[in-house]
Design a protein around this motif. Structure first.
Motif, PDB file in Angstrom:
ATOM      1  N   ALA A 227      -1.365   5.139  10.875  1.00 13.91           N
ATOM      2  CA  ALA A 227      -0.909   4.966  11.589  1.00 13.91           C
ATOM      3  C   ALA A 227       0.002   3.291  11.724  1.00 13.91           C
ATOM      4  O   ALA A 227       0.747   2.688  12.087  1.00 13.91           O
ATOM      5  CB  ALA A 227      -2.136   5.142  13.363  1.00 13.91           C
ATOM      6  N   HIS A 228      -1.774   2.628  11.160  1.00  7.07           N
ATOM      7  CA  HIS A 228      -1.254   1.252  11.294  1.00  7.07           C
ATOM      8  C   HIS A 228      -0.722   0.635  10.025  1.00  7.07           C
ATOM      9  O   HIS A 228      -0.396  -1.044   9.984  1.00  7.07           O
ATOM     10  CB  HIS A 228      -2.885   0.150  11.753  1.00  7.07           C
ATOM     11  N   GLY A 229      -1.041   0.921   9.117  1.00 12.43           N
ATOM     12  CA  GLY A 229      -1.074   0.678   7.101  1.00 12.43           C
ATOM     13  C   GLY A 229       0.232   0.708   7.256  1.00 12.43           C
ATOM     14  O   GLY A 229       0.813   1.642   6.899  1.00 12.43           O
ATOM     15  N   ASP A 230       0.328  -0.036   6.042  1.00 11.99           N
ATOM     16  CA  ASP A 230       1.616  -0.174   4.959  1.00 11.99           C
ATOM     17  C   ASP A 230       1.094   0.552   3.815  1.00 11.99           C
ATOM     18  O   ASP A 230       1.010   0.064   3.139  1.00 11.99           O
ATOM     19  CB  ASP A 230       2.233  -0.973   4.491  1.00 11.99           C
TER      20      ASP A 230
ATOM     21  N   ARG B 190       3.382   1.575   1.427  1.00  5.54           N
ATOM     22  CA  ARG B 190       3.619   1.382   0.119  1.00  5.54           C
ATOM     23  C   ARG B 190       2.928   1.039  -0.818  1.00  5.54           C
ATOM     24  O   ARG B 190       3.630   0.945  -1.695  1.00  5.54           O
ATOM     25  CB  ARG B 190       5.158   0.588   0.906  1.00  5.54           C
ATOM     26  N   ASN B 191       2.411   0.168  -0.062  1.00  5.20           N
ATOM     27  CA  ASN B 191       1.234  -0.113  -0.889  1.00  5.20           C
ATOM     28  C   ASN B 191       0.436   0.707  -1.842  1.00  5.20           C
ATOM     29  O   ASN B 191      -0.689   1.503  -1.076  1.00  5.20           O
ATOM     30  CB  ASN B 191       0.055  -1.417   0.077  1.00  5.20           C
ATOM     31  N   ASN B 192      -0.218   0.350  -3.132  1.00  2.00           N
ATOM     32  CA  ASN B 192      -0.311   1.304  -3.894  1.00  2.00           C
ATOM     33  C   ASN B 192      -1.557   2.302  -3.921  1.00  2.00           C
ATOM     34  O   ASN B 192      -2.216   2.744  -3.504  1.00  2.00           O
ATOM     35  CB  ASN B 192      -0.144   1.883  -5.285  1.00  2.00           C
ATOM     36  N   ARG B 193      -2.063   1.320  -3.420  1.00  2.00           N
ATOM     37  CA  ARG B 193      -3.809   0.959  -3.403  1.00  2.00           C
ATOM     38  C   ARG B 193      -4.370   1.652  -2.103  1.00  2.00           C
ATOM     39  O   ARG B 193      -5.794   2.252  -1.601  1.00  2.00           O
ATOM     40  CB  ARG B 193      -4.563  -0.629  -4.051  1.00  2.00           C
ATOM     41  N   LEU B 194      -3.673   0.834  -0.530  1.00  2.00           N
ATOM     42  CA  LEU B 194      -3.567   1.610   0.500  1.00  2.00           C
ATOM     43  C   LEU B 194      -3.679   3.350   0.513  1.00  2.00           C
ATOM     44  O   LEU B 194      -4.628   3.482   1.091  1.00  2.00           O
ATOM     45  CB  LEU B 194      -3.316   0.984   1.412  1.00  2.00           C
ATOM     46  N   ASN B 195      -2.722   3.139  -0.166  1.00  2.00           N
ATOM     47  CA  ASN B 195      -1.824   4.758  -0.467  1.00  2.00           C
ATOM     48  C   ASN B 195      -2.828   5.596  -0.983  1.00  2.00           C
ATOM     49  O   ASN B 195      -2.933   6.894  -0.289  1.00  2.00           O
ATOM     50  CB  ASN B 195      -0.669   5.039  -1.465  1.00  2.00           C
TER      51      ASN B 195
END
Length: 933
Positions: free
Chosen positions: A900-903, A905-910
């Motif tokens: 819901a709140h994270g981007d 497109r950032n590989n590590r967050l993905n």
């Protein structure tokens, strides 16, 4: 798990709102309406096939409302089917149900406007008491003849039982002497229970013996003041006996196929039941003494329904004539009262016997003043004014039965017959007590004339005026007579020297005065009451009557400006010197005010009087006061506070709240109400003064804010304080008082460590963490729009709150801390947006102050990473068998937050989100439907 950087997703709130809106679809309404009941069309097709012909089809359709309860009415519901197939054993339950319904039907023969005997019973027992010693004569039968050979002949069985009754009457006599009133009552109750026990063990003769011996007690007038109460106690036993006999015979009418209908005729009764019924009447006819024979037969009068249709109508005149044989007029009138009571229960339409009892009583009324009665009174040391009121319960009941739905002509005849008798005060009192209030009210002046002519030696006139006043409280006299009636009555009442006699009459006539006159006459009456009740502090013995007067006055004066302008009203209140009574009176006043005050008030007379009343209630609170009582007092005081309004005079309104705070500081709910009221006042000021922010207005708002800031710490409930700090901070923020808002929020943050592990909720101790989580979530929503202080750095309130959460001692197996951190991520994500979701008018939030500054965003992301690290560390600690379900649940929750709140497109967050998904699924602990969704 390694540390992961946080990148918030950029949000376009307007676009998201637009995408979430429901699509408008054009609709042809026609006959459609969303509240119209759904209808179904049922098609019935019938095929008719005959040899040598083709099949023909006929169909019909009907539209009907679907009713899920309709199947109950067609006789096919499961309970009906079960009842239809029930075996005979179930008839007992059916009979019981029938009996209950029958009892209800019997009781409903007379209307609700007829006052039942049960409502008079308690009053008689409380009023007619004695301190003299009482005695009970018990005639106990000998044991002879109880053991004998069994015989099957019914005549022999009847003869044996009659011999037992003879033996009973001739048996040994046992006398219980020197009984106190309570001992006497206890013994009578034991006899009542013995009757039930004997009946239950099939000892019918013993039960009859008990009833006979109890009935004989009604011939004893040795302690004459107690006779009305004795009558009540003994007739309770007779009622029990009559009910047992009736139900026994009724049960014999039930066979394996049917239950006797509610309104049965003698033709429906079988021979066995009729024979048993006759046996009971034969047994009772064999009782030698008149009084027990009369009472016992009257108690089973209803059983005549089993024998013939005219049985009751034939028995009532005979029993009425039997009473003529009772010589003592007091015993006689109570026997008539019992007969009228039974007659009204089983045959209220048979008025002739009721009337005959009344006119027979009038013929024997002169006996009351005869030598026999006078000699008896001398022997017992009883004065005539004490003796005559003993007749009232019985006479009132007889008169009530006779006058019920009686035509005007009969009532007039009865009144005229009473007029002709000398010394008729007692009769006159019963007439006014029993006749319809409308009948008495329309003839008020006639009754006053009769009262004036009465001899006061036996029955005081003030009691007659009291009875008249009770009628006038229920029905209105002719308007032209009203003032004269009041003057005539008050001439007598005001001359009474005895304070109890005076207040008993005045209490009744206050109602009449309030109904028909103005505050001037009411003030005169209150002044007269004060004059009579103040000497020797006589009011201390009459608090119930004085309370009744207050209730009647406030019930008729709903306009409190008029009420408090009655000069003697507040002095009247001063007579309530006993604190508990005084508080009850104040509560009554406040209840009426809250119920009837329609508009807010600023009338100084009302405010000063009610502040005094509320102060009296508040000052009664101490360490022993129950919580329910505190809640009630707070509710009443808060109701008053809500009804005070000075319009746009905001300073005067705040001054009132300041005064109220000083007066009601011991009741926390009142202080809470005052804080909410002041916050509303601040917002109202902002609304009214919109566009005119003068220094005076700003100073006033700051005064409101200061009021709340000073008051909140005096409260005990910690969550009450937390929520009020938050609410008051929001009000300060809305009024552009930024430094004051910061002070409220800092106070709330500093209070969080003081939250205990368990809190008291409605008298039960409950864990506090869920309540703390709810509060912090609300707090985070407010922090989004709070601008940073220029001297305290970026996000200083969020940092302080996170430090407090980190240091708080959480429960060992609790996940609330992580849920709070998840909410903080949501907050920080919202703070990183270019434009915030919502704002406060005329307050620049951080999106305006920083304008997307890179340093601000870096600080924000750094905080996010710290919070994420805490969440991931906690997930690691849950990698144990007993905690796997919690780990899966929290992992899935964190996964949803990142979506819901994270981007992504950032590989590590993905990658982190993928890992969390697998973590949630790893042990199969998460609900499958949740995962699919």
């Amino acid at each position: 798990m390694a540390a992961f950087p946080w990148h918030s997703r950029n949000r376009n709130y307007k676009a998201e709102f637009a995408s979430c809106r429901l699509e408008a679809v054009p609709l042809e309404f026609g006959d459609y309406h969303p509240l119209k009941p759904i209808t179904v069309t049922e098609s019935k097709t019938k095929k008719v096939s005959r040899k040598g012909s083709t099949s023909s089809t006929s169909s019909s359709s009907s539209s009907s409302v679907v009713d899920p309860l309709s199947s109950v009415l067609d006789g096919t519901d499961p309970l009906s089917m079960f009842a239809a197939s029930a075996d005979p054993a179930t008839l007992a339950a059916a009979m019981d149900s029938s009996r209950k319904k029958r009892d209800r039907d019997d009781n409903s023969i007379v209307g609700s406007d007829f006052e039942p005997w049960a409502s008079k019973r308690g009053e008689i027992l409380a009023r007619y008491t004695t301190t003299e010693k009482l005695s009970i004569n018990l005639f106990m039968g000998s044991e002879k003849g109880k053991a004998g050979t069994a015989t099957s002949a019914m005549s022999e069985k009847v003869r044996t039982r009659l011999e037992e009754l003879d033996d009973f009457e001739e048996g040994s006599q046992k006398e219980l002497l020197n009984l106190t009133q309570q001992d006497y009552v206890n013994r009578i109750e034991e006899l009542n229970q013995s009757l039930k026990d004997a009946w239950a063990s099939d000892q019918k003769v013993k039960a009859l013996k008990i009833v006979i011996q109890c009935s004989k007690l009604l011939s004893d007038t040795s302690v004459i003041q107690f006779y009305p109460s004795k009558f009540v106690l003994i007739t309770d036993i007779l009622d029990t006996f009559g009910k047992l006999v009736y139900e026994r015979i009724f049960s014999m009418c039930v066979d394996n196929r049917s239950v006797l209908p509610d309104h049965f005729s003698p033709e429906n009764v079988n021979d066995t039941a009729k024979e048993t019924c006759l046996n009971w009447f034969f047994k009772i006819a064999s009782i030698r003494e008149l009084i027990p024979r009369f009472y016992v037969e009257a108690s089973i009068l209803k059983c005549n329904k089993f024998l013939s249709k005219t049985g009751i109508s034939e028995c009532l005149p005979r029993l009425t004539c039997m009473v003529r044989g009772i010589g003592d007029p007091l015993v006689s009138v109570y026997a008539r009262a019992y007969l009228c009571r039974v007659g009204m229960e089983v045959a209220p339409h048979l008025k002739e016997s009721l009337n005959k009892n009344f006119f027979d009583f009038l013929l024997t009324f002169k006996q009351i003043h005869g030598d026999t009665v006078q000699n008896q009174l001398v022997l017992q040391g009883v004065e005539l004014p004490s003796y005559l009121p003993l007749y009232s319960p019985a006479m009132d009941w007889v008169f009530q039965c006779v006058s019920y739905h009686a035509p005007e002509a009969l009532l007039t005849e009865m009144m005229e017959r009473c007029k002709k008798l000398g010394n008729n005060a007692l009769l006159l009192n019963s007439v006014m007590s029993a006749f319809r209030a409308e009948f008495v009210a329309t003839r008020s002046m006639d009754f006053i004339g009769m009262i004036k002519e009465c001899d006061e030696s036996g029955f005081p006139k003030h009691l007659l005026f009291r009875s008249l006043g009770l009628n006038l409280a229920l029905a209105d006299p002719p308007e032209s007579d009203r003032l004269q009636i009041l003057n005539e009555a008050w001439k007598v009442i005001t001359k009474l020297k005895n304070p109890q006699d005076y207040i008993n009459c005045a209490e009744v006539w206050v109602e009449y005065t309030c109904r028909h006159f103005t505050k001037r006459e009411v003030n005169t009456v209150l002044a007269d009451v004060i004059k009579h009740m103040t000497p020797d502090r006589a009011f201390e013995d009459s608090y119930p009557q004085l309370q009744s007067i207050i209730k009647k006055v406030i019930a008729h004066f709903h306009d409190f400006s008029v009420l408090f302008s009655v000069e003697k009203f507040l002095p009247f209140l001063d007579m309530f010197q006993k604190e508990s009574v005084r508080v009850e009176v104040c509560k009554c006043i406040m209840e009426v005010f809250i119920k009837h005050q329609q508009e807010p008030t600023k009338d100084p007379v009302i405010l000063n009087a009610l502040l005094h009343v509320c102060k009296t209630m508040h000052d009664s609170v101490n360490a022993l006061t129950l919580e329910d009582e505190k809640r009630m007092l707070a509710y009443l005081i808060n109701g008053f506070i809500k009804m005070v309004s000075f319009g746009r005079d905001f300073e005067q309104q705040l001054s009132f709240y300041v005064e109220a705070r000083s007066m009601f500081c011991n009741l926390e709910p009142v202080l809470v109400q005052l804080i909410h009221s002041v916050n509303r006042l601040a917002m109202e000021t902002r609304k009214v003064m919109k566009g005119n922010h003068s220094r005076k207005t700003a100073a006033f708002v700051r005064a409101c804010v200061a009021y709340c800031f000073i008051t909140i710490p005096s409260l005990v409930g910690i969550f009450t304080r937390l929520n009020l700090y938050l609410h008051s901070g929001q009000v300060a923020l809305a009024n552009q008082c930024l430094s004051q808002a910061d002070a409220f929020f800092k106070a709330a943050i500093s209070l969080v460590p003081e939250v205990p592990k368990m809190i008291n909720i409605d008298g039960k101790m409950r864990p506090s963490e869920s309540f703390l989580l709810e509060f912090l979530c609300n707090f985070f929503s407010t922090l989004l729009i709070v601008p940073d202080h220029p001297e305290h750095g970026v996000l200083f309130l969020v940092r302080e709150l996170l430090n407090v959460v980190q240091d708080y001692t959480w429960e060992e197996n609790s996940d609330e801390k992580i849920r709070i951190y998840t909410c903080v991520l949501h907050l920080l994500s919202a703070m990183s947006q270019e434009t915030y979701l919502y704002h406060v008018d005329k307050v620049d939030s951080n999106d305006s102050l920083y304008g997307g500054d890179s340093k601000f965003l870096a600080e924000n992301n750094k905080l996010c990473e710290t919070v994420m690290a805490q969440i991931l560390e906690h997930l690691k600690t849950l990698a144990k068998d007993e905690a796997l379900k919690r780990q899966s649940s929290l992992g899935l929750s964190f996964f949803n937050s990142i979506l819901a709140h994270g981007d992504l497109r950032n590989n590590r967050l993905n990658q982190l989100s993928v890992n969390l998904w697998h973590l949630a699924q790893r042990h199969g602990c998460v609900d499958t439907r949740t995962m699919v969704r």
